[in-house]
Design a protein around this motif. Structure first.
Motif, PDB file in Angstrom:
ATOM      1  N   VAL A  13       0.840  -1.204   0.000  1.00 20.74           N
ATOM      2  CA  VAL A  13       0.000   0.000   0.000  1.00 20.74           C
ATOM      3  C   VAL A  13       0.877   1.259   0.000  1.00 20.74           C
ATOM      4  CG1 VAL A  13      -1.739   1.316   1.280  1.00 20.74           C
ATOM      5  CG2 VAL A  13      -1.922  -1.167   1.127  1.00 20.74           C
ATOM      6  N   GLY A  14       1.946   1.229   0.807  1.00 14.17           N
ATOM      7  CA  GLY A  14       2.863   2.364   0.865  1.00 14.17           C
ATOM      8  C   GLY A  14       3.534   2.611  -0.482  1.00 14.17           C
ATOM      9  N   GLY A  15       3.997   1.522  -1.113  1.00 12.74           N
ATOM     10  CA  GLY A  15       4.656   1.642  -2.421  1.00 12.74           C
ATOM     11  C   GLY A  15       3.708   2.182  -3.474  1.00 12.74           C
ATOM     12  N   LEU A  16       2.475   1.670  -3.441  1.00  7.93           N
ATOM     13  CA  LEU A  16       1.461   2.099  -4.405  1.00  7.93           C
ATOM     14  C   LEU A  16       1.140   3.587  -4.207  1.00  7.93           C
ATOM     15  CD1 LEU A  16      -0.249   0.721  -6.583  1.00  7.93           C
ATOM     16  CD2 LEU A  16      -2.041   0.399  -4.876  1.00  7.93           C
ATOM     17  N   THR A  17       0.990   3.975  -2.924  1.00  4.90           N
ATOM     18  CA  THR A  17       0.673   5.369  -2.613  1.00  4.90           C
ATOM     19  C   THR A  17       1.795   6.289  -3.076  1.00  4.90           C
ATOM     20  OG1 THR A  17      -0.586   4.604  -0.711  1.00  4.90           O
ATOM     21  CG2 THR A  17      -0.030   6.924  -0.751  1.00  4.90           C
ATOM     22  N   TYR A  18       3.034   5.837  -2.866  1.00  4.31           N
ATOM     23  CA  TYR A  18       4.161   6.646  -3.320  1.00  4.31           C
ATOM     24  C   TYR A  18       4.143   6.784  -4.846  1.00  4.31           C
ATOM     25  CZ  TYR A  18       8.690   8.631  -4.080  1.00  4.31           C
ATOM     26  OH  TYR A  18       9.684   9.467  -4.500  1.00  4.31           O
ATOM     27  N   LEU A  19       3.829   5.681  -5.530  1.00  9.23           N
ATOM     28  CA  LEU A  19       3.762   5.743  -7.001  1.00  9.23           C
ATOM     29  C   LEU A  19       2.687   6.726  -7.461  1.00  9.23           C
ATOM     30  CD1 LEU A  19       4.238   2.097  -8.322  1.00  9.23           C
ATOM     31  CD2 LEU A  19       5.803   4.046  -8.485  1.00  9.23           C
ATOM     32  N   TYR A  20       1.537   6.720  -6.771  1.00 12.66           N
ATOM     33  CA  TYR A  20       0.475   7.681  -7.098  1.00 12.66           C
ATOM     34  C   TYR A  20       0.996   9.109  -6.988  1.00 12.66           C
ATOM     35  CZ  TYR A  20      -3.130   4.031  -6.310  1.00 12.66           C
ATOM     36  OH  TYR A  20      -3.913   2.924  -6.359  1.00 12.66           O
ATOM     37  N   ARG A  21       1.712   9.346  -5.882  1.00 15.80           N
ATOM     38  CA  ARG A  21       2.176  10.705  -5.593  1.00 15.80           C
ATOM     39  C   ARG A  21       3.255  11.139  -6.579  1.00 15.80           C
ATOM     40  NH1 ARG A  21       2.239   9.450   0.891  1.00 15.80           N
ATOM     41  NH2 ARG A  21       0.165  10.227   1.323  1.00 15.80           N
ATOM     42  N   TYR A  22       4.052  10.171  -7.011  1.00 18.03           N
ATOM     43  CA  TYR A  22       5.148  10.496  -7.927  1.00 18.03           C
ATOM     44  C   TYR A  22       4.666  10.488  -9.380  1.00 18.03           C
ATOM     45  CZ  TYR A  22       9.829  10.534  -9.935  1.00 18.03           C
ATOM     46  OH  TYR A  22      10.940  10.880 -10.642  1.00 18.03           O
ATOM     47  N   ALA A  23       3.512   9.851  -9.621  1.00 10.65           N
ATOM     48  CA  ALA A  23       3.059   9.606 -10.995  1.00 10.65           C
ATOM     49  C   ALA A  23       3.140  10.839 -11.900  1.00 10.65           C
ATOM     50  CB  ALA A  23       1.638   9.053 -10.980  1.00 10.65           C
ATOM     51  N   MET A  24       2.431  11.889 -11.554  1.00 13.84           N
ATOM     52  CA  MET A  24       2.290  13.005 -12.480  1.00 13.84           C
ATOM     53  C   MET A  24       3.425  14.026 -12.375  1.00 13.84           C
ATOM     54  SD  MET A  24      -0.273  11.709 -13.844  1.00 13.84           S
ATOM     55  CE  MET A  24      -0.647  12.882 -15.131  1.00 13.84           C
ATOM     56  N   ILE A  25       4.197  13.979 -11.268  1.00 16.52           N
ATOM     57  CA  ILE A  25       5.330  14.903 -11.190  1.00 16.52           C
ATOM     58  C   ILE A  25       6.621  14.219 -11.629  1.00 16.52           C
ATOM     59  CG2 ILE A  25       4.287  16.328  -9.383  1.00 16.52           C
ATOM     60  CD1 ILE A  25       6.085  15.109  -7.347  1.00 16.52           C
ATOM     61  N   GLY A  26       6.566  12.895 -11.828  1.00 17.00           N
ATOM     62  CA  GLY A  26       7.773  12.181 -12.233  1.00 17.00           C
ATOM     63  C   GLY A  26       7.552  11.246 -13.406  1.00 17.00           C
ATOM     64  N   LEU A  27       6.776  10.200 -13.167  1.00 22.17           N
ATOM     65  CA  LEU A  27       6.645   9.143 -14.172  1.00 22.17           C
ATOM     66  C   LEU A  27       6.000   9.613 -15.470  1.00 22.17           C
ATOM     67  CD1 LEU A  27       5.491   6.198 -11.854  1.00 22.17           C
ATOM     68  CD2 LEU A  27       7.768   6.610 -12.771  1.00 22.17           C
ATOM     69  N   PHE A  28       4.879  10.319 -15.323  1.00 17.11           N
ATOM     70  CA  PHE A  28       4.151  10.768 -16.523  1.00 17.11           C
ATOM     71  C   PHE A  28       4.113  12.287 -16.560  1.00 17.11           C
ATOM     72  CE2 PHE A  28       2.067   6.900 -14.832  1.00 17.11           C
ATOM     73  CZ  PHE A  28       2.506   6.011 -15.795  1.00 17.11           C
ATOM     74  N   ALA A  29       5.230  12.906 -16.211  1.00 19.00           N
ATOM     75  CA  ALA A  29       5.265  14.362 -16.031  1.00 19.00           C
ATOM     76  C   ALA A  29       4.812  15.121 -17.269  1.00 19.00           C
ATOM     77  CB  ALA A  29       6.657  14.795 -15.618  1.00 19.00           C
ATOM     78  N   SER A  30       5.002  14.513 -18.444  1.00 17.33           N
ATOM     79  CA  SER A  30       4.691  15.272 -19.662  1.00 17.33           C
ATOM     80  C   SER A  30       3.256  15.042 -20.120  1.00 17.33           C
ATOM     81  CB  SER A  30       5.656  14.864 -20.775  1.00 17.33           C
ATOM     82  OG  SER A  30       5.612  13.461 -20.938  1.00 17.33           O
ATOM     83  N   ARG A  31       2.528  14.164 -19.414  1.00 24.02           N
ATOM     84  CA  ARG A  31       1.154  13.884 -19.841  1.00 24.02           C
ATOM     85  C   ARG A  31       0.145  14.526 -18.904  1.00 24.02           C
ATOM     86  NH1 ARG A  31       1.372   7.570 -20.899  1.00 24.02           N
ATOM     87  NH2 ARG A  31       3.591   7.468 -21.352  1.00 24.02           N
ATOM     88  N   SER A  32      -1.069  14.673 -19.421  1.00 22.41           N
ATOM     89  CA  SER A  32      -2.109  15.203 -18.548  1.00 22.41           C
ATOM     90  C   SER A  32      -2.997  14.058 -18.074  1.00 22.41           C
ATOM     91  CB  SER A  32      -2.928  16.261 -19.269  1.00 22.41           C
ATOM     92  OG  SER A  32      -3.498  15.696 -20.425  1.00 22.41           O
ATOM     93  N   LEU A  33      -3.728  14.350 -17.011  1.00 24.89           N
ATOM     94  CA  LEU A  33      -4.535  13.320 -16.364  1.00 24.89           C
ATOM     95  C   LEU A  33      -5.750  12.971 -17.215  1.00 24.89           C
ATOM     96  CD1 LEU A  33      -4.071  12.074 -13.567  1.00 24.89           C
ATOM     97  CD2 LEU A  33      -5.789  13.645 -12.702  1.00 24.89           C
ATOM     98  N   PRO A  34      -6.012  11.659 -17.426  1.00 25.58           N
ATOM     99  CA  PRO A  34      -7.214  11.301 -18.191  1.00 25.58           C
ATOM    100  C   PRO A  34      -8.479  11.730 -17.451  1.00 25.58           C
ATOM    101  CG  PRO A  34      -6.097   9.329 -17.383  1.00 25.58           C
ATOM    102  CD  PRO A  34      -5.234  10.490 -17.031  1.00 25.58           C
ATOM    103  N   ALA A  35      -9.490  12.143 -18.195  1.00 21.66           N
ATOM    104  CA  ALA A  35     -10.723  12.680 -17.592  1.00 21.66           C
ATOM    105  C   ALA A  35     -11.438  11.637 -16.734  1.00 21.66           C
ATOM    106  CB  ALA A  35     -11.647  13.189 -18.690  1.00 21.66           C
ATOM    107  N   TRP A  36     -11.402  10.371 -17.190  1.00 22.93           N
ATOM    108  CA  TRP A  36     -12.121   9.338 -16.426  1.00 22.93           C
ATOM    109  C   TRP A  36     -11.542   9.169 -15.027  1.00 22.93           C
ATOM    110  CZ3 TRP A  36      -9.309   5.292 -14.560  1.00 22.93           C
ATOM    111  CH2 TRP A  36      -8.106   4.988 -15.203  1.00 22.93           C
TER     112      TRP A  36
END
Lengths: 109, 256
Positions: A13-36
């Protein structure tokens, strides 16, 4: 659940939560969030809290039990009323616990 | 530049200062979590460790509530995994403000990107215009060559200060709950504070029709699926609630 299993669960759960938090500022920084995803996130907290509250109050050992002869459902009702009137988290918790103690005092089992 | 160092420290401390009042609201949750974790049979060291590795109050309360109810690994992972999904929104909301930072900064800030730290930090970032007088003043006292952008860049120190303060407050209040929890007799039923917390948060969240539909259906679903093993019924109820919420949104849009 064994301590080792619980440790694994918390790490997951901790790892997953960290991935969520890092997702848009790191992993997918150049993409925007899907509307769904945006739409989905809006209702997750209300749905989760409602399911857990209903379960905590009215489910015991895999069965639905409306134990209206015990203090907890009534104390929860007081909490709902206070929450609705005050929209104050601490007042809600305080009122619910106070109602629980008062009911236990008035109607000892 | 020596000046950057003091400005960075000033931003960090400003973040700490602005986050501090929120600790009044966070500390009771930390204590309730600590107490409820012990009541659910979680060893104290593991409950404290969870506050460091999960570092998300609502999810931690959900985990201990489900453990107390005898839920299994998969339902707990799914429920808390879903509940924490909102952090992707915070991450997306912060992306524009931090994308220029080196990776190690973004890795660090991601760790402190919690509800309360986000709430404080995003205000500082949005204050850009309101804070310009302040920034101009700082620029005047330093070298003009750095310009506005360099001063603005230091806001990640503010974010870090807010996040660090929340982190420290969360760890300390968890520890206080764990210490306190061992001395409280079970007759006090302090574990009941967890569903009460959910009721309080739920009331704050139920402002729109679709959210109300999601909550109502999820609550009914939790009763309808009560018999499913390992508390999987909770996951089914939440998914059903989300479906009801999405359906309500669509229906309201069509009605318009």
């Amino acid at each position: 659940m064994s301590t080792t299993t619980l440790l694994l669960l918390l790490a997951l759960v901790g790892g997953l939560t960290y991935l969520y938090r890092y997702a848009m500022i790191g992993l997918f920084a150049s993409r925007s969030l899907p509307a769904w995803l945006h739409a989905l996130c809006r209702h997750i907290a209300p749905a989760s809290f409602a399911a857990l509250t209903a379960s905590a109050l009215f489910v015991a050992g895999g069965e639905v039990v409306f134990a209206f002869d015990t203090p907890r459902p009534w104390a929860a009702l007081v909490a709902v009323l206070v929450a609705w009137r005050t929209r104050n988290v601490l007042a809600t918790i305080g009122a619910g616990m106070a109602a629980l103690y008062l009911l236990k005092l008035l109607f000892p089992t | 530049m020596a000046h950057t160092g003091t400005s960075a420290r000033r931003e960090f401390l400003a973040g700490c200062r602005d986050e501090a009042p929120l600790l009044l609201g966070v500390a009771p949750f930390g204590m309730i979590y600590g107490i409820a974790a012990l009541a659910a049979g979680v060893p104290a060291w593991l409950a404290q460790l969870a506050s460091a590795i999960v570092f998300a109050g609502a999810a931690q309360l959900v985990i201990v509530q489900m453990l107390a109810a005898g839920a299994g690994f998969v339902p707990i992972a799914l429920t808390s995994g879903l509940l924490n999904l909102r952090h992707v929104l915070y991450s997306a909301s912060m992306a524009d403000y931090v994308h220029h930072l080196p990776r190690r900064w973004r890795l660090l800030l991601a760790y402190v990107l919690t509800d309360e730290a986000y709430a404080v930090a995003v205000l500082r970032y949005q204050q850009r215009h309101a804070g310009e007088a302040d920034q101009a003043e700082q620029a005047d006292s330093g070298t003009q060559a750095g310009g506005m952008d360099q001063v603005a860049d230091l806001r990640h120190w503010y974010f870090l200060g807010a996040g660090f303060t929340l982190w420290a407050g969360w760890q300390l209040s968890t520890a206080a709950g764990l210490l306190f929890g061992t001395t409280i007799p079970p007759e006090w039923e302090l574990d009941f504070a967890v569903p009460l917390t959910f009721i309080a948060l739920l009331t704050l969240l139920l402002r729109e029709r679709a959210g109300q539909a999601a909550a109502l259906v999820a609550a009914l679903g939790a009763l309808a699926f009560a018999a499913l093993p390992y508390k999987l019924g909770l996951v089914a109820a939440i998914v059903l609630g989300l479906t009801a919420g999405a359906w309500t949104v669509r229906r309201l849009e069509h009605a318009r």
